[in-house]
Design an enzyme around this catalytic site. Structure first.
Site, mmCIF file in Angstrom:
data_model
loop_
_atom_site.group_PDB
_atom_site.id
_atom_site.type_symbol
_atom_site.label_atom_id
_atom_site.label_comp_id
_atom_site.label_asym_id
_atom_site.label_seq_id
_atom_site.Cartn_x
_atom_site.Cartn_y
_atom_site.Cartn_z
ATOM 1 N N ASP A 14 -8.427 1.483 -7.655
ATOM 2 C CA ASP A 14 -8.920 2.713 -8.233
ATOM 3 C C ASP A 14 -9.082 2.573 -9.699
ATOM 4 O O ASP A 14 -8.227 2.278 -10.350
ATOM 5 C CB ASP A 14 -7.763 3.733 -7.884
ATOM 6 C CG ASP A 14 -8.417 5.218 -8.119
ATOM 7 O OD1 ASP A 14 -9.217 5.245 -9.019
ATOM 8 O OD2 ASP A 14 -7.783 6.141 -7.362
ATOM 9 N N GLU A 39 -13.079 -5.130 2.851
ATOM 10 C CA GLU A 39 -13.982 -4.100 3.586
ATOM 11 C C GLU A 39 -14.829 -3.457 2.760
ATOM 12 O O GLU A 39 -16.053 -3.089 2.751
ATOM 13 C CB GLU A 39 -13.037 -3.027 4.269
ATOM 14 C CG GLU A 39 -12.205 -2.274 3.719
ATOM 15 C CD GLU A 39 -10.946 -3.147 3.632
ATOM 16 O OE1 GLU A 39 -9.743 -2.180 3.503
ATOM 17 O OE2 GLU A 39 -10.530 -4.186 4.029
ATOM 18 N N TYR A 40 -14.312 -3.178 1.679
ATOM 19 C CA TYR A 40 -15.335 -2.397 0.443
ATOM 20 C C TYR A 40 -16.442 -3.238 0.146
ATOM 21 O O TYR A 40 -17.341 -2.896 -0.249
ATOM 22 C CB TYR A 40 -14.526 -1.954 -0.924
ATOM 23 C CG TYR A 40 -13.586 -0.506 -0.555
ATOM 24 C CD1 TYR A 40 -14.510 0.595 -0.323
ATOM 25 C CD2 TYR A 40 -12.409 -0.593 -1.005
ATOM 26 C CE1 TYR A 40 -13.723 1.815 -0.006
ATOM 27 C CE2 TYR A 40 -11.683 0.593 -0.764
ATOM 28 C CZ TYR A 40 -12.497 1.752 -0.390
ATOM 29 O OH TYR A 40 -11.760 3.299 -0.261
ATOM 30 N N GLU A 41 -16.182 -4.608 -0.268
ATOM 31 C CA GLU A 41 -17.040 -5.574 -0.732
ATOM 32 C C GLU A 41 -18.142 -5.759 0.193
ATOM 33 O O GLU A 41 -19.601 -5.865 -0.199
ATOM 34 C CB GLU A 41 -16.169 -6.749 -0.835
ATOM 35 C CG GLU A 41 -16.911 -7.796 -1.697
ATOM 36 C CD GLU A 41 -16.031 -9.149 -2.078
ATOM 37 O OE1 GLU A 41 -16.720 -10.174 -2.326
ATOM 38 O OE2 GLU A 41 -14.894 -9.108 -1.715
ATOM 39 N N GLU A 58 0.931 -1.220 -0.126
ATOM 40 C CA GLU A 58 0.018 -0.040 -0.062
ATOM 41 C C GLU A 58 1.028 1.237 0.066
ATOM 42 O O GLU A 58 2.092 1.202 0.650
ATOM 43 C CB GLU A 58 -0.875 0.148 1.220
ATOM 44 C CG GLU A 58 -1.986 1.230 1.281
ATOM 45 C CD GLU A 58 -2.881 1.164 0.396
ATOM 46 O OE1 GLU A 58 -2.849 2.107 -0.294
ATOM 47 O OE2 GLU A 58 -3.795 0.400 -0.015
ATOM 48 N N ASP A 66 -16.074 -3.644 -8.460
ATOM 49 C CA ASP A 66 -17.484 -3.208 -8.489
ATOM 50 C C ASP A 66 -17.541 -2.384 -9.910
ATOM 51 O O ASP A 66 -18.613 -1.911 -10.191
ATOM 52 C CB ASP A 66 -18.024 -2.371 -7.525
ATOM 53 C CG ASP A 66 -17.277 -1.144 -7.187
ATOM 54 O OD1 ASP A 66 -16.109 -1.249 -7.129
ATOM 55 O OD2 ASP A 66 -18.081 -0.066 -7.082
#
Length: 204
Positions: free
Chosen positions: A109, A184-186, A60, A145
């Site tokens: 991104d 976490e986004y999922e 990261e 997504d």
């Protein structure tokens, strides 16, 4: 979304310093899987727990993000997981040819504007970097997504020497869901009924 500046980031990373040095501390002679853009670490920590005989490295470029992931790893006592603060464009400076057996790209991104497409982690620019560090038949596993980014990725991978083994525009209504580990986004997207695109590609 811009990450808020965390308090005492440097001190918190130093407190987890054993998770920031990987070369001499890993389980020897094990496969190495790499996640590029680990976010807060939900996925990579759960994956390292599930597969203790594989070494995992998560990178990261933002220290305020990775500090949360390192603290999670330390709390779970994961000897097969390490982190690096590095820009993906510099990965070949840190890994030897053929050192990586799998790359995870989770909700990268999408860089929506056309002039930004070279910044996408599946652009030809980055695929050439990955080729320098992955072994033959190494996998790239991608979740997103964003359908536009997904279609771009399929085309870019296929045009740059990779073979698409599997793909779906709706992971949660596919055969590939059984071994899925959420990010976490999922978790947020699923609550909003947003379909998740998924692919597996290999470098023959």
């Amino acid at each position: 979304m811009r990450m808020r500046k965390k308090k005492h980031t440097d001190e918190r990373i130093e407190a987890c310093s054993e998770y920031m040095h990987w070369n001499d501390m890993f389980i020897k002679n094990k496969l190495i899987y790499l996640e590029i853009g680990c976010g807060k670490g939900d996925f990579i920590c759960a994956t390292a727990q599930k597969y203790p005989d594989i070494n995992f490295i998560a990178v990261e470029k933002i220290s305020d993000v990775i500090v949360i992931a390192t603290e999670k790893a330390k709390s779970l006592d994961l000897p097969n997981l390490r982190f690096m603060i590095v820009d993906a464009k510099n990965l070949s400076d840190y890994f030897a040819p053929g050192q990586i057996s799998r790359i995870y790209l989770n909700f990268s991104d999408p860089w929506h504007k056309r002039y930004q497409h070279n910044k996408r982690l599946t652009s030809p620019v980055f695929l050439e970097i990955y080729k320098k560090i992955i072994k033959s038949n190494a996998e790239i596993i991608l979740k997103t997504d964003n359908k536009d980014f997904f279609d771009f990725s399929v085309k870019s991978l296929s045009s740059n020497g990779f073979e698409i083994k599997h793909k779906t525009y709706d992971l949660y209504n596919s055969e590939f869901i059984d071994n899925n580990i959420q990010t976490e986004y999922e978790k947020i997207f699923i609550l909003q009924n947003i379909p998740i695109c998924y692919l597996e590609a290999i470098l023959p």
